[in-house]
Design an enzyme around this catalytic site. Structure first.
Site, mmCIF file in Angstrom:
data_model
loop_
_atom_site.group_PDB
_atom_site.id
_atom_site.type_symbol
_atom_site.label_atom_id
_atom_site.label_comp_id
_atom_site.label_asym_id
_atom_site.label_seq_id
_atom_site.Cartn_x
_atom_site.Cartn_y
_atom_site.Cartn_z
ATOM 1 N N TYR A 53 0.853 -1.193 0.000
ATOM 2 C CA TYR A 53 0.000 0.000 0.000
ATOM 3 C C TYR A 53 0.884 1.236 0.000
ATOM 4 C CZ TYR A 53 -4.993 -0.756 0.304
ATOM 5 O OH TYR A 53 -6.305 -1.007 -0.010
ATOM 6 N N GLU A 55 -0.451 4.805 -0.492
ATOM 7 C CA GLU A 55 -1.249 6.017 -0.709
ATOM 8 C C GLU A 55 -0.368 7.250 -0.581
ATOM 9 O OE1 GLU A 55 -2.713 3.676 1.534
ATOM 10 O OE2 GLU A 55 -4.903 3.869 1.352
ATOM 11 N N ASP A 199 -7.034 13.448 -25.033
ATOM 12 C CA ASP A 199 -7.050 12.049 -24.607
ATOM 13 C C ASP A 199 -6.341 11.255 -25.709
ATOM 14 O OD1 ASP A 199 -7.573 9.398 -24.160
ATOM 15 O OD2 ASP A 199 -9.657 9.686 -23.566
ATOM 16 N N THR A 225 -3.941 5.920 -21.889
ATOM 17 C CA THR A 225 -3.775 4.598 -21.299
ATOM 18 C C THR A 225 -2.337 4.201 -21.597
ATOM 19 O OG1 THR A 225 -4.531 3.583 -23.344
ATOM 20 C CG2 THR A 225 -6.166 3.845 -21.606
ATOM 21 N N LYS A 228 -2.118 0.432 -24.951
ATOM 22 C CA LYS A 228 -2.498 0.294 -26.355
ATOM 23 C C LYS A 228 -1.233 0.369 -27.211
ATOM 24 C CE LYS A 228 -7.240 1.891 -25.648
ATOM 25 N NZ LYS A 228 -7.419 2.665 -24.416
ATOM 26 N N ARG A 234 -1.905 -2.713 -18.586
ATOM 27 C CA ARG A 234 -3.203 -2.056 -18.555
ATOM 28 C C ARG A 234 -3.171 -0.958 -17.490
ATOM 29 N NH1 ARG A 234 -7.548 -3.399 -21.085
ATOM 30 N NH2 ARG A 234 -6.192 -4.755 -22.264
HETATM 31 N N1 DSN Z 1 -11.910 -0.018 -24.932
HETATM 32 C C1 DSN Z 1 -11.010 0.914 -25.528
HETATM 33 C C2 DSN Z 1 -10.966 0.786 -27.008
HETATM 34 O O1 DSN Z 1 -11.159 -0.298 -27.479
HETATM 35 O O2 DSN Z 1 -10.716 1.766 -27.689
HETATM 36 C C3 DSN Z 1 -11.263 2.320 -25.146
HETATM 37 O O3 DSN Z 1 -11.464 2.380 -23.787
#
Ligand code: DSN
Length: 418
Positions: A53, A55, A199, A225, A228, A234
């Site tokens: 933990y 925080e 974003d 994120t 990707k 993730r």
């Molecule tokens: N689920 C993601 C995507 O496939 O683009 C976005 O959050």
């Protein structure tokens, strides 16, 4: 992957995980938001930091025993700063949705207005969908793409911004195959006194490698994120050049919307950022874009309609409605021959999200696996053959075999990055 302990202690879970390994090995992964992490990213992800933990933020924690949590979070931050050439980074968001929630909390009061891209034009749930916190707690106004070009309609954004005076404008998407002009977004934001949030969840890897204009120094705040095109674990992340915004964002992530950070995930993010800083990563992203272009061109050569007439990034959006089909049917048929992709609405889609007229394809995962232009052409043709023979079982079994040949030719254990 060898999971020796699990095999002995919990064969039930082990079996399911093994099947998932095999599913990934035996199919062609073309979901645009997915990728394959390296063994090192995976190892850090399963480290004992999951027990801790922490925080707070490095050197300002609520609990003791955080010396290595501090070291790893600082390293992740420093690597991300270098990768994106940005002054401040928060690596704690558990996901892109959490990262976006923290920004909403930083810039808007409940009920206030913002502009986001319509989900059916390529936007994202967290950009104002009525079933999401962003649409339930705040007041979204949607912009979209032009009907003729299927590219972002800046005239519309300008008009909407003048009319509604939003507190924030979101530049970002989950299904848009073209370059985003962050400068144009910022001009409009400045004109109406709005904050600009970029974003870049999908294009983060392209931005980091220099194959997409960077929003750093243009947008007030940037969310992403890490799993990707960035090819990490993730998770989410928030960046800004502005110290005051950074302080607010930090307090909105913790204690605003999260408790203890996932320190094992942060360790894994540090590893992924380290990989993305290597020269090979640039080459990888170059190939991601090249492969997506080949796929789009193959589709168009076969008489298929590709949304916006091509791609500048890793996404290809195919309009199967033109062939009298729906996205849900084609996605299931693709799955049946071993190709994983998702049904997706296309701009001005007559069908709802569970049916759709489109399929979204992405090149990141298969490029990681080592597939190049020839294979993407081959896969493009397999997909077209399937669409043209959707009810022909003989042709579909032949196509399934062709997919198997490709997956066998590119075994998962061969591409391991380390
Ligand atoms: N689920 C993601 C995507 O496939 O683009 C976005 O959050």
């Amino acid at each position: 992957m060898l999971k020796r302990y699990l095999y002995n202690t919990d064969p039930e879970v082990y079996e399911i995980l093994l099947k998932e390994d095999k599913r990934q090995e035996n199919s062609l992964e073309m979901i645009a938001s997915e990728n394959f992490v390296s063994q090192s990213v995976l190892e850090a992800y399963t480290s004992t930091l999951t027990n801790k933990y922490a925080e707070g933020y490095p050197n300002k924690r609520y609990y003791n025993g955080c010396e290595y949590a501090d070291a790893i979070e600082t390293l992740a931050i420093e690597r991300a700063k270098k990768l994106f050439n940005v002054n401040f980074v928060n690596v704690q968001p558990h996901s892109g949705a959490q990262a976006n929630a923290a920004v909403f909390l930083a810039f808007l009061n409940p009920g206030e207005t913002f502009l986001g891209m319509d989900l059916s034009h390529g936007g994202h749930l967290t950009h104002g969908s009525k079933v999401n916190y962003s649409g339930r707690l705040y007041q979204p106004i949607f912009y979209g793409v032009r009907k003729d070009t299927e590219t972002i309609d800046f005239d519309q954004i300008y008009q909407l911004a003048k009319e509604h005076k939003p507190k924030m404008i979101i530049a970002g998407f989950s299904a848009y195959p073209r370059i985003l002009d962050f400068n144009k977004f910022r001009e409009i934001a400045d004109e109406v006194g709005a904050k600009l949030m970029a974003d870049i969840a999908h294009i983060a890897g392209l931005v980091a490698a220099g194959y997409h204009p960077s929003p750093v120094g243009v947008a007030h705040v940037i969310t992403t994120t890490t799993h990707k095109t960035l090819r990490g674990p993730r998770g989410g992340m928030i960046m800004t050049h502005d110290e005051e915004i950074a302080k607010t964002i930090n307090s909105r992530v913790f204690p605003g919307i999260q408790g203890g950070p996932l320190m094992h995930v942060i360790a894994s993010k540090a590893v992924a950022f380290g990989e993305a800083l290597r020269p090979e990563y640039k080459t990888y992203i170059e190939k991601v874009i090249e492969n997506a272009k080949v796929l789009a061109e193959t589709f168009m050569q076969r008489g298929m309609r590709v949304v916006s007439g091509g791609t500048d990034n890793h996404i290809v959006l195919l309009d199967v409605g033109k062939k009298g089909l729906t996205g849900n049917v084609v996605a299931d048929e693709l799955h049946a021959i071993g190709i994983t992709a998702n049904k997706n609405t296309i701009p001005f889609d007559p069908h709802p999200p569970m049916i759709t007229s489109g399929i979204r394809f992405g090149s990141p995962a298969l490029t990681t696996r080592g597939l190049g232009k020839d294979e993407f052409k081959k896969i493009g043709n397999i997909i077209c053959d399937l669409i043209e023979n959707i009810n022909d079982e003989t042709i579909k079994s032949k196509l399934k075999k062709e997919v198997e040949e490709i997956t066998t030719q590119f075994p998962m254990n061969k591409f391991r990055l380390d």
